[in-house]
Design a protein around this motif. Structure first.
Motif, mmCIF file in Angstrom:
data_model
loop_
_atom_site.group_PDB
_atom_site.id
_atom_site.type_symbol
_atom_site.label_atom_id
_atom_site.label_comp_id
_atom_site.label_asym_id
_atom_site.label_seq_id
_atom_site.Cartn_x
_atom_site.Cartn_y
_atom_site.Cartn_z
ATOM 1 N N THR A 166 -4.310 6.657 -11.063
ATOM 2 C CA THR A 166 -5.649 7.150 -11.384
ATOM 3 C C THR A 166 -6.673 6.027 -11.262
ATOM 4 O O THR A 166 -7.829 6.281 -10.961
ATOM 5 C CB THR A 166 -5.704 7.734 -12.810
ATOM 6 O OG1 THR A 166 -5.240 6.746 -13.731
ATOM 7 C CG2 THR A 166 -4.835 8.972 -12.914
ATOM 8 N N ASP A 167 -6.235 4.783 -11.501
ATOM 9 C CA ASP A 167 -7.103 3.615 -11.329
ATOM 10 C C ASP A 167 -6.475 2.716 -10.269
ATOM 11 O O ASP A 167 -5.514 1.998 -10.548
ATOM 12 C CB ASP A 167 -7.253 2.862 -12.654
ATOM 13 C CG ASP A 167 -8.212 1.686 -12.551
ATOM 14 O OD1 ASP A 167 -8.742 1.429 -11.448
ATOM 15 O OD2 ASP A 167 -8.430 1.027 -13.581
ATOM 16 N N PRO A 168 -6.984 2.740 -9.041
ATOM 17 C CA PRO A 168 -6.383 1.957 -7.963
ATOM 18 C C PRO A 168 -6.406 0.452 -8.223
ATOM 19 O O PRO A 168 -5.596 -0.277 -7.680
ATOM 20 C CB PRO A 168 -7.219 2.294 -6.737
ATOM 21 C CG PRO A 168 -8.124 3.383 -7.121
ATOM 22 C CD PRO A 168 -8.103 3.541 -8.589
ATOM 23 N N ALA B 267 0.816 -1.216 0.000
ATOM 24 C CA ALA B 267 0.000 0.000 0.000
ATOM 25 C C ALA B 267 0.852 1.270 0.000
ATOM 26 O O ALA B 267 0.491 2.256 -0.644
ATOM 27 C CB ALA B 267 -0.945 0.001 1.198
ATOM 28 N N ASP B 268 1.974 1.243 0.694
ATOM 29 C CA ASP B 268 2.813 2.445 0.723
ATOM 30 C C ASP B 268 3.337 2.779 -0.670
ATOM 31 O O ASP B 268 3.279 3.938 -1.108
ATOM 32 C CB ASP B 268 3.984 2.265 1.690
ATOM 33 C CG ASP B 268 3.537 2.225 3.142
ATOM 34 O OD1 ASP B 268 2.423 2.716 3.427
ATOM 35 O OD2 ASP B 268 4.279 1.699 3.974
ATOM 36 N N ALA B 269 3.834 1.759 -1.370
ATOM 37 C CA ALA B 269 4.362 1.993 -2.724
ATOM 38 C C ALA B 269 3.240 2.397 -3.675
ATOM 39 O O ALA B 269 3.399 3.309 -4.489
ATOM 40 C CB ALA B 269 5.063 0.741 -3.241
ATOM 41 N N LEU C 138 -3.654 -4.801 -8.636
ATOM 42 C CA LEU C 138 -3.267 -5.976 -9.416
ATOM 43 C C LEU C 138 -1.746 -6.102 -9.529
ATOM 44 O O LEU C 138 -1.208 -7.217 -9.454
ATOM 45 C CB LEU C 138 -3.914 -5.937 -10.797
ATOM 46 C CG LEU C 138 -5.437 -6.077 -10.799
ATOM 47 C CD1 LEU C 138 -5.994 -5.866 -12.205
ATOM 48 C CD2 LEU C 138 -5.867 -7.425 -10.246
ATOM 49 N N VAL C 139 -1.046 -4.982 -9.698
ATOM 50 C CA VAL C 139 0.413 -5.030 -9.743
ATOM 51 C C VAL C 139 0.954 -5.481 -8.385
ATOM 52 O O VAL C 139 1.892 -6.295 -8.318
ATOM 53 C CB VAL C 139 1.011 -3.664 -10.166
ATOM 54 C CG1 VAL C 139 2.511 -3.622 -9.951
ATOM 55 C CG2 VAL C 139 0.664 -3.372 -11.612
ATOM 56 N N SER C 140 0.383 -5.005 -7.312
ATOM 57 C CA SER C 140 0.810 -5.411 -5.973
ATOM 58 C C SER C 140 0.596 -6.907 -5.763
ATOM 59 O O SER C 140 1.460 -7.597 -5.208
ATOM 60 C CB SER C 140 0.045 -4.623 -4.904
ATOM 61 O OG SER C 140 0.337 -3.256 -4.989
ATOM 62 N N ILE C 141 -0.545 -7.409 -6.195
ATOM 63 C CA ILE C 141 -0.828 -8.838 -6.076
ATOM 64 C C ILE C 141 0.166 -9.640 -6.913
ATOM 65 O O ILE C 141 0.717 -10.647 -6.450
ATOM 66 C CB ILE C 141 -2.281 -9.138 -6.487
ATOM 67 C CG1 ILE C 141 -3.252 -8.564 -5.453
ATOM 68 C CG2 ILE C 141 -2.502 -10.638 -6.667
ATOM 69 C CD1 ILE C 141 -4.704 -8.560 -5.896
#
Length: 91
Positions: free
Chosen positions: A54-56, A45-47, A61-64
């Motif tokens: 603009t689209d969380p 979440a920090d990164a 998805l990138v974090s996952i």
């Protein structure tokens, strides 16, 4: 003055709530895996918040994907270590 824009963590919570019906429709054994995906999303979440997407959903998805990649690399390392130990036993 308070913050007027929702944070990335707020967005993730909102996305998870919107997918609540989907989660409930999953088989019981799949629900913990679904929950873990959001845990992975919150882990970065920090990164993601720093990226201020603009689209969380994209950041989620990138974090996952990043968390899955990291877990896959750890599993590969463990398998390589087991494979090496087996090779030594056979020699």
């Amino acid at each position: 003055m308070g913050r007027t824009n929702p944070t990335y963590r707020d967005h993730v919570r909102s996305i998870e709530e919107r997918w609540g019906d989907y989660r409930r429709a999953l088989r019981h054994q799949d629900q913990p895996h679904f929950d873990r995906l959001f845990e992975h999303g919150r882990q970065y979440a920090d990164a993601a918040g720093y990226q201020n997407p603009t689209d969380p959903m994209v950041a989620l998805l990138v974090s996952i994907a990043l968390a899955q990649e990291r877990r896959l690399a750890e599993v590969e390392q463990r398998l390589d270590a087991v494979d090496g130990a087996l090779d030594e036993c056979e020699s």
